[in-house]
Write a protein that holds these residues in place. Structure first.
Motif, mmCIF file in Angstrom:
data_model
loop_
_atom_site.group_PDB
_atom_site.id
_atom_site.type_symbol
_atom_site.label_atom_id
_atom_site.label_comp_id
_atom_site.label_asym_id
_atom_site.label_seq_id
_atom_site.Cartn_x
_atom_site.Cartn_y
_atom_site.Cartn_z
ATOM 1 N N PHE A 24 -66.711 -69.770 61.622
ATOM 2 C CA PHE A 24 -66.229 -68.428 61.941
ATOM 3 C C PHE A 24 -65.291 -68.020 60.821
ATOM 4 N N SER A 25 -65.629 -66.941 60.120
ATOM 5 C CA SER A 25 -64.836 -66.574 58.952
ATOM 6 C C SER A 25 -64.650 -65.066 58.866
ATOM 7 N N MET A 33 -70.019 -68.780 50.920
ATOM 8 C CA MET A 33 -69.500 -69.874 51.750
ATOM 9 C C MET A 33 -70.547 -70.975 51.883
ATOM 10 N N GLN A 34 -71.797 -70.585 52.106
ATOM 11 C CA GLN A 34 -72.852 -71.582 52.264
ATOM 12 C C GLN A 34 -73.102 -72.337 50.962
ATOM 13 N N LYS A 35 -72.975 -71.654 49.828
ATOM 14 C CA LYS A 35 -73.135 -72.328 48.534
ATOM 15 C C LYS A 35 -71.959 -73.257 48.251
ATOM 16 N N ASP A 42 -73.964 -75.268 60.354
ATOM 17 C CA ASP A 42 -75.288 -74.941 60.870
ATOM 18 C C ASP A 42 -75.453 -73.442 61.095
ATOM 19 N N LYS A 43 -74.384 -72.786 61.469
ATOM 20 C CA LYS A 43 -74.389 -71.342 61.702
ATOM 21 C C LYS A 43 -73.124 -70.752 61.106
ATOM 22 N N PHE A 44 -73.242 -69.530 60.646
ATOM 23 C CA PHE A 44 -72.104 -68.847 60.045
ATOM 24 C C PHE A 44 -71.922 -67.514 60.751
ATOM 25 N N TYR A 45 -70.711 -67.241 61.203
ATOM 26 C CA TYR A 45 -70.391 -65.985 61.882
ATOM 27 C C TYR A 45 -69.262 -65.283 61.158
ATOM 28 N N LYS A 46 -69.472 -64.003 60.883
ATOM 29 C CA LYS A 46 -68.421 -63.193 60.281
ATOM 30 C C LYS A 46 -67.634 -62.513 61.388
ATOM 31 N N LYS A 47 -66.336 -62.400 61.170
ATOM 32 C CA LYS A 47 -65.483 -61.679 62.110
ATOM 33 C C LYS A 47 -65.548 -60.196 61.776
#
Length: 70
Positions: A24-25, A33-35, A42-47
């Protein structure tokens, strides 16, 4: 804090390699971020969070885990 989020995620990944780790970012740079941390999240969530999407993906992850262990 003694550790940042990426350090905590790396520790979890080391101790529980099958755990699903969600990031959560507030950063708008998901790809960056993934790089920066390949394979860590496993999952990326934007605030701000889309809670309905987040809960649906958590349920899906739990269901896939359940199916894989039966």
């Amino acid at each position: 804090p003694e550790m940042n989020g990426a350090q905590i995620a790396a520790l979890i990944r080391q101790k529980l390699p099958d755990a699903q780790i969600f990031c959560f970012s507030g950063s708008a740079y998901e790809e960056g971020m993934q790089k920066s941390f390949p394979g860590l999240f496993d999952k990326f969530y934007k605030k701000p969070l889309d809670l309905s999407r987040m809960f649906a993906e958590i349920v899906k992850s739990l269901e896939l885990k359940r199916v894989a262990t039966t």
